[in-house]
Design an enzyme around this catalytic site. Structure first.
Site, PDB file in Angstrom:
ATOM      1  N   ASP A 294      -8.121  18.775 -13.870  1.00  8.13           N
ATOM      2  CA  ASP A 294      -8.413  17.418 -14.331  1.00  8.13           C
ATOM      3  C   ASP A 294      -8.052  17.393 -15.824  1.00  8.13           C
ATOM      4  OD1 ASP A 294      -9.628  15.116 -15.374  1.00  8.13           O
ATOM      5  OD2 ASP A 294     -11.263  15.169 -13.916  1.00  8.13           O
TER       6      ASP A 294
ATOM      7  N   LYS B 103      -9.268   6.483 -19.170  1.00  5.28           N
ATOM      8  CA  LYS B 103      -9.625   7.029 -20.481  1.00  5.28           C
ATOM      9  C   LYS B 103      -8.431   6.948 -21.441  1.00  5.28           C
ATOM     10  CE  LYS B 103     -13.254   7.723 -17.988  1.00  5.28           C
ATOM     11  NZ  LYS B 103     -13.579   8.989 -17.342  1.00  5.28           N
TER      12      LYS B 103
ATOM     13  N   TYR C  32     -16.736  16.993 -14.196  1.00  4.17           N
ATOM     14  CA  TYR C  32     -17.146  15.586 -14.273  1.00  4.17           C
ATOM     15  C   TYR C  32     -18.220  15.289 -13.216  1.00  4.17           C
ATOM     16  CZ  TYR C  32     -16.840  10.516 -14.078  1.00  4.17           C
ATOM     17  OH  TYR C  32     -17.148   9.190 -14.072  1.00  4.17           O
TER      18      TYR C  32
ATOM     19  N   ARG D 141       0.846  -1.200   0.000  1.00  4.87           N
ATOM     20  CA  ARG D 141       0.000   0.000   0.000  1.00  4.87           C
ATOM     21  C   ARG D 141       0.877   1.243   0.000  1.00  4.87           C
ATOM     22  NH1 ARG D 141      -1.556   1.708   4.644  1.00  4.87           N
ATOM     23  NH2 ARG D 141      -2.342  -0.264   5.446  1.00  4.87           N
TER      24      ARG D 141
HETATM   25  C1  LIG Z   1     -14.054   9.351 -16.007  1.00  8.83           C
HETATM   26  C2  LIG Z   1     -13.633  10.638 -15.455  1.00  8.83           C
HETATM   27  C3  LIG Z   1     -13.336  10.773 -14.091  1.00  8.83           C
HETATM   28  C4  LIG Z   1     -13.509   9.636 -13.099  1.00  8.83           C
HETATM   29  O1  LIG Z   1     -12.577   8.626 -13.335  1.00  8.83           O
HETATM   30  P1  LIG Z   1     -12.850   7.064 -13.026  1.00  8.83           P
HETATM   31  O2  LIG Z   1     -11.605   6.425 -13.509  1.00  8.83           O
HETATM   32  O3  LIG Z   1     -14.069   6.682 -13.793  1.00  8.83           O
HETATM   33  O4  LIG Z   1     -13.049   6.945 -11.570  1.00  8.83           O
HETATM   34  C5  LIG Z   1     -12.889  12.015 -13.646  1.00  8.83           C
HETATM   35  N1  LIG Z   1     -12.762  13.056 -14.486  1.00  8.83           N
HETATM   36  C6  LIG Z   1     -13.053  12.960 -15.795  1.00  8.83           C
HETATM   37  C7  LIG Z   1     -12.889  14.142 -16.658  1.00  8.83           C
HETATM   38  C8  LIG Z   1     -13.488  11.761 -16.324  1.00  8.83           C
HETATM   39  O5  LIG Z   1     -13.787  11.674 -17.626  1.00  8.83           O
END
Ligand SMILES: *Cc1c(COP(=O)(O)O)cnc(C)c1O
Length: 387
Positions: free
Chosen positions: A173, A198, A101, A49
């Site tokens: 982000d 993504k 998001y 961890r």
């Molecule tokens: C999908 C997404 C998240 C969340 O991520 P997960 O891997 O699904 O937990 C956060 N910010 C953006 C812009 C996203 O597209």
């Protein structure tokens, strides 16, 4: 490191293979603990961890790619964002983009709010409006650019400068752009977060999150929080993500080409009433996007004309799959109002433009003509007949 250019870093950055055996792929250290040589000795690794060599290779890699000093890998994008939010305390306030998001909004609204961490929704693309929201309680501005799903552009350098002037952090982000197209830390941000699920992973085969900072003090606190809260990425997915990142630039180049083609296609098709794509020279924020990123990304949203039936449209896309998520090699289409942004109340959705006939497209790397044909076919089937 054998080179310093971005494409070389993708392949050889972080930890380049395995020194012990010469393996060109970083080994998967599938272990929870480590044998220590002596009591109180300074072991490099104690417990997975806290630290794992495979995860560490990924963390070093993303830190290099984002030009930060430390990277952290988490079990999901939301685990990454949650850990970043643990930097704050009761009474603090965070300003978030109106198009943030859905999950980020949800955790602030439904979880952190009950612990006294406040949030306020601001239009971060309007600097004057944003400035008027700043105050002593505001400890961070959290932005996405382009933001989901209307692809609103925020000037990251200007927002970071504004945040700093008011003693707040700038958190970005960067999921939609990836460091191949945009590096928020070099524009003044303090923390970058990613849903690596993504584009960074890129193959719709893992869920992961990443955080990078360029500030020593934040790096120490994030390392503490990552270990304390424990939402770490496991060794196998760390390895899989390293593997995905190696092809980031070749994938992104095709994503960009296909998206530019489909955006033009949609714009000239009567089914699309309005097309949101940051690569159109007449799109809002185009000059900012051009200044801070080296591409428009591969997300397109459009408003389906009311002469077309939206349910029929979603039913009849075939090659393009109806699904949550984005950024994979396969094209996906989603319905923000009922899927990604369902956690936003209806009034808020309408106010910020997430109307019920809005369609969001994540353009994959298939043949672009096949994608256009798939849309043409779905539009034909969805066109309402005259009574
Ligand atoms: C999908 C997404 C998240 C969340 O991520 P997960 O891997 O699904 O937990 C956060 N910010 C953006 C812009 C996203 O597209």
């Amino acid at each position: 490191m054998k080179g310093h250019m971005f494409n070389t870093k993708l392949i050889h950055g972080g930890v380049d293979g395995d020194e012990l055996t010469g393996a060109v792929s970083v080994p998967i250290y599938q272990t929870s603990t480590y044998r220590q040589k002596e009591l109180g000795g300074n072991a490099a690794y104690e417990y997975s961890r806290t630290g794992n060599p495979t995860r560490e290779a990924l963390e070093k890699l993303i830190a290099e790619l984002e030009e930060g000093i430390a990277g952290f890998a988490f079990a999901s994008g939301m685990a990454a964002i949650t850990t970043v939010l643990l930097l704050f305390r009761s009474g603090d306030k965070i300003l978030i983009s109106s198009n943030v998001y859905g999950g980020t909004f949800r955790i602030l609204d439904k979880v952190f709010h009950s612990f006294g961490l406040e949030y306020e929704i601001a239009d971060t693309s309007d600097l004057k409006a944003l400035e008027s929201r700043m105050g002593p309680a505001v400890k961070a501005v959290l932005t996405e650019s382009p933001a989901n799903p209307l692809l609103t552009i925020t000037d990251i350098a200007a927002v970071s400068e504004l945040a700093h002037r008011h003693g707040a952090l700038s958190i970005v982000d960067n999921t939609f752009m990836t460091p191949y197209l945009q590096k928020p830390l070099t524009l003044g941000a303090d923390i970058v977060v990613h849903s690596a699920t993504k584009y960074l992973g890129g193959h719709s085969d893992l869920v992961a999150g990443l955080v990078v900072t360029n500030k020593q003090e934040l790096a120490q606190r994030l390392a503490f929080l990552q270990n304390a809260a424990g939402a770490i990425l496991d060794p196998f997915d760390s390895w899989l993500l390293i593997r995905g990142i190696k092809t980031l630039s070749v994938r992104m180049d095709r994503h960009l080409e296909n998206a530019a083609f489909l955006a033009e296609f949609l714009r000239s098709h009567p089914a699309a009433e309005k097309v949101y794509y940051p690569g159109f020279p007449d799109s809002e924020g185009y000059n900012i996007q051009k200044k801070q990123a080296s591409g428009a990304g591969a997300m397109i949203s459009f408003v389906l004309s009311n002469r077309y039936d939206i349910r029929e449209f979603y039913k009849n896309v075939n090659l393009i799959a109806l699904g949550e998520s984005l950024g994979g090699v396969e094209s996906l289409v989603c319905h923000p109002a009922s899927m990604t942004h369902a956690s936003f109340p209806y009034e808020l959705r309408e106010k910020i433009g997430i109307v019920d006939n809005l369609v969001r497209l994540s353009v994959g790397i298939e043949d672009k003509y096949d994608l256009a044909n798939d849309l043409t076919n779905a539009f034909q089937k969805a066109e309402k007949r005259e009574a």
